[in-house]
Write a protein that holds these residues in place. Sequence first.
Motif, PDB file in Angstrom:
ATOM      1  N   PRO A  30       9.759 -23.634 -96.381  1.00 39.66           N
ATOM      2  CA  PRO A  30       9.979 -24.214 -95.042  1.00 39.66           C
ATOM      3  C   PRO A  30       9.469 -25.643 -94.922  1.00 39.66           C
ATOM      4  N   ALA A  31       8.414 -25.986 -95.655  1.00 41.40           N
ATOM      5  CA  ALA A  31       7.921 -27.364 -95.613  1.00 41.40           C
ATOM      6  C   ALA A  31       8.981 -28.330 -96.130  1.00 41.40           C
ATOM      7  N   ALA A  32       9.624 -27.968 -97.244  1.00 38.80           N
ATOM      8  CA  ALA A  32      10.678 -28.825 -97.802  1.00 38.80           C
ATOM      9  C   ALA A  32      11.900 -28.847 -96.903  1.00 38.80           C
ATOM     10  N   ARG A  33      12.231 -27.714 -96.334  1.00 36.78           N
ATOM     11  CA  ARG A  33      13.418 -27.628 -95.480  1.00 36.78           C
ATOM     12  C   ARG A  33      13.265 -28.445 -94.201  1.00 36.78           C
ATOM     13  N   GLU A  34      12.079 -28.394 -93.601  1.00 32.57           N
ATOM     14  CA  GLU A  34      11.847 -29.075 -92.328  1.00 32.57           C
ATOM     15  C   GLU A  34      11.284 -30.491 -92.503  1.00 32.57           C
ATOM     16  N   GLY A  35      10.803 -30.799 -93.695  1.00 36.53           N
ATOM     17  CA  GLY A  35      10.210 -32.114 -93.908  1.00 36.53           C
ATOM     18  C   GLY A  35       8.832 -32.269 -93.314  1.00 36.53           C
ATOM     19  N   ARG A  36       8.211 -31.170 -92.972  1.00 36.57           N
ATOM     20  CA  ARG A  36       6.846 -31.174 -92.441  1.00 36.57           C
ATOM     21  C   ARG A  36       6.227 -29.814 -92.711  1.00 36.57           C
ATOM     22  N   PHE A  37       4.908 -29.776 -92.702  1.00 36.33           N
ATOM     23  CA  PHE A  37       4.234 -28.523 -92.990  1.00 36.33           C
ATOM     24  C   PHE A  37       4.351 -27.563 -91.806  1.00 36.33           C
ATOM     25  N   PRO A  38       4.635 -26.279 -92.079  1.00 40.49           N
ATOM     26  CA  PRO A  38       4.823 -25.319 -90.984  1.00 40.49           C
ATOM     27  C   PRO A  38       3.504 -24.979 -90.304  1.00 40.49           C
ATOM     28  N   ALA A  39       3.600 -24.277 -89.197  1.00 37.94           N
ATOM     29  CA  ALA A  39       2.404 -23.909 -88.438  1.00 37.94           C
ATOM     30  C   ALA A  39       1.476 -23.014 -89.245  1.00 37.94           C
ATOM     31  N   VAL A  74       5.354 -34.872-101.938  1.00 34.74           N
ATOM     32  CA  VAL A  74       5.096 -35.257-100.552  1.00 34.74           C
ATOM     33  C   VAL A  74       4.946 -36.776-100.502  1.00 34.74           C
ATOM     34  N   GLU A  75       5.875 -37.413 -99.829  1.00 39.88           N
ATOM     35  CA  GLU A  75       5.839 -38.862 -99.689  1.00 39.88           C
ATOM     36  C   GLU A  75       5.040 -39.192 -98.437  1.00 39.88           C
ATOM     37  N   ILE A  76       3.937 -39.945 -98.614  1.00 38.16           N
ATOM     38  CA  ILE A  76       3.087 -40.293 -97.484  1.00 38.16           C
ATOM     39  C   ILE A  76       2.989 -41.813 -97.372  1.00 38.16           C
ATOM     40  N   THR A  77       2.530 -42.274 -96.226  1.00 41.46           N
ATOM     41  CA  THR A  77       2.428 -43.721 -96.027  1.00 41.46           C
ATOM     42  C   THR A  77       1.302 -44.288 -96.891  1.00 41.46           C
ATOM     43  N   ARG A  78       1.507 -45.490 -97.354  1.00 39.51           N
ATOM     44  CA  ARG A  78       0.455 -46.144 -98.120  1.00 39.51           C
ATOM     45  C   ARG A  78      -0.754 -46.446 -97.243  1.00 39.51           C
ATOM     46  N   GLU A  79      -0.519 -46.671 -95.954  1.00 37.64           N
ATOM     47  CA  GLU A  79      -1.643 -46.890 -95.043  1.00 37.64           C
ATOM     48  C   GLU A  79      -2.523 -45.644 -94.958  1.00 37.64           C
ATOM     49  N   GLY A  80      -1.892 -44.485 -94.883  1.00 38.98           N
ATOM     50  CA  GLY A  80      -2.654 -43.243 -94.839  1.00 38.98           C
ATOM     51  C   GLY A  80      -3.426 -43.002 -96.129  1.00 38.98           C
ATOM     52  N   PHE A  81      -2.780 -43.264 -97.247  1.00 48.85           N
ATOM     53  CA  PHE A  81      -3.425 -43.101 -98.546  1.00 48.85           C
ATOM     54  C   PHE A  81      -4.641 -44.032 -98.649  1.00 48.85           C
ATOM     55  N   ALA A  82      -4.485 -45.265 -98.205  1.00 46.43           N
ATOM     56  CA  ALA A  82      -5.587 -46.222 -98.237  1.00 46.43           C
ATOM     57  C   ALA A  82      -6.731 -45.768 -97.334  1.00 46.43           C
ATOM     58  N   TRP A  83      -6.398 -45.210 -96.169  1.00 50.59           N
ATOM     59  CA  TRP A  83      -7.425 -44.712 -95.250  1.00 50.59           C
ATOM     60  C   TRP A  83      -8.221 -43.601 -95.915  1.00 50.59           C
ATOM     61  N   ALA A  84      -7.512 -42.674 -96.574  1.00 47.67           N
ATOM     62  CA  ALA A  84      -8.194 -41.557 -97.226  1.00 47.67           C
ATOM     63  C   ALA A  84      -9.130 -42.059 -98.320  1.00 47.67           C
ATOM     64  N   LEU A  85      -8.676 -43.008 -99.126  1.00 42.74           N
ATOM     65  CA  LEU A  85      -9.523 -43.534-100.191  1.00 42.74           C
ATOM     66  C   LEU A  85     -10.748 -44.252 -99.625  1.00 42.74           C
ATOM     67  N   ALA A  86     -10.535 -45.022 -98.571  1.00 46.00           N
ATOM     68  CA  ALA A  86     -11.633 -45.779 -97.975  1.00 46.00           C
ATOM     69  C   ALA A  86     -12.691 -44.869 -97.373  1.00 46.00           C
ATOM     70  N   HIS A  87     -12.278 -43.699 -96.889  1.00 44.47           N
ATOM     71  CA  HIS A  87     -13.198 -42.783 -96.224  1.00 44.47           C
ATOM     72  C   HIS A  87     -13.634 -41.637 -97.135  1.00 44.47           C
ATOM     73  N   SER A 152       8.172 -37.589 -95.988  1.00 43.26           N
ATOM     74  CA  SER A 152       9.173 -36.632 -96.453  1.00 43.26           C
ATOM     75  C   SER A 152       8.521 -35.619 -97.380  1.00 43.26           C
ATOM     76  N   ILE A 153       9.135 -34.440 -97.485  1.00 44.70           N
ATOM     77  CA  ILE A 153       8.678 -33.402 -98.402  1.00 44.70           C
ATOM     78  C   ILE A 153       9.889 -32.902 -99.179  1.00 44.70           C
ATOM     79  N   THR A 154       9.817 -32.948-100.489  1.00 48.13           N
ATOM     80  CA  THR A 154      10.937 -32.560-101.341  1.00 48.13           C
ATOM     81  C   THR A 154      10.503 -31.457-102.293  1.00 48.13           C
ATOM     82  N   ASP A 155      11.329 -30.438-102.400  1.00 48.88           N
ATOM     83  CA  ASP A 155      11.091 -29.361-103.346  1.00 48.88           C
ATOM     84  C   ASP A 155      11.498 -29.836-104.743  1.00 48.88           C
ATOM     85  N   VAL A 156      10.522 -29.973-105.641  1.00 50.84           N
ATOM     86  CA  VAL A 156      10.820 -30.438-107.004  1.00 50.84           C
ATOM     87  C   VAL A 156      10.564 -29.326-108.022  1.00 50.84           C
ATOM     88  N   THR A 157      10.643 -28.086-107.554  1.00 56.02           N
ATOM     89  CA  THR A 157      10.432 -26.951-108.459  1.00 56.02           C
ATOM     90  C   THR A 157      11.466 -26.939-109.571  1.00 56.02           C
TER      91      THR A 157
END
Length: 211
Positions: A30-39, A74-87, A152-157
């Motif tokens: 469902p994460a790949a299908r919806e492009g976001r993590f499910p509840a 899982v394709e994430i923003t570079r800004e988010g990735f930088a925030w995670a590394l900084a913190h 975006s979230i892509t199934d690469v299985t």
Amino acid sequence: MRTPRYEIRALYTATTVTVYQAYAPAIGLPAAREGRFPATWKRDRMTWVKPSFLWMMYRCGWGTKENQETVLAVEITREGFAWALAHACLSHYASGLHPDHATWRRRLREAPARVQWDPERDLNLKPLPHRSLQLGLTGEATRRYADEWTVSITDVTDLAHTVHAHLRAGDPDAARRLLPAERPYPVPDGALRHLRAELPPFPAPAGHPGA
């Protein structure tokens, strides 16, 4: 050229960076299908992301391990990735970075992200002398990852299975041609200083230069 011992290598664009995770189909599909993590994906738990496709293959056994049968890019923003590394805080105590164990434990407890550097893997999933970044997200970072940073979230299985099939068939060149085009990820000077520490030499596998 010799690969630096600490270096982030990833598939990335001008605005995004790709990380990998593996889940049971009940979450991954469902994460790949919806492009976001499910509840059902727990935003209050730590989650680990890996920019290295081959390290993910090592971790999930090419998508064959129980509860890791669905491999996600899982394709994430570079800004988010930088925030995670900084913190982030290094996941282990390092005398050159932390004044004492108590200070490190406090920083680790308070940090919304943590980093560990594990030996990178070759096409046969054997350890290499240089390290691969593993990024653990918790608390605020987990919520931002799921609800703000994810593009975006892509199934690469199928990709994982196909690469593995070429290897089993004795055709490493065909397998290698399918690998994501990972390259050194640009970070500002000093941006990883708080996440690098001297580690004891890692034994180089046969056929590889020493660390």
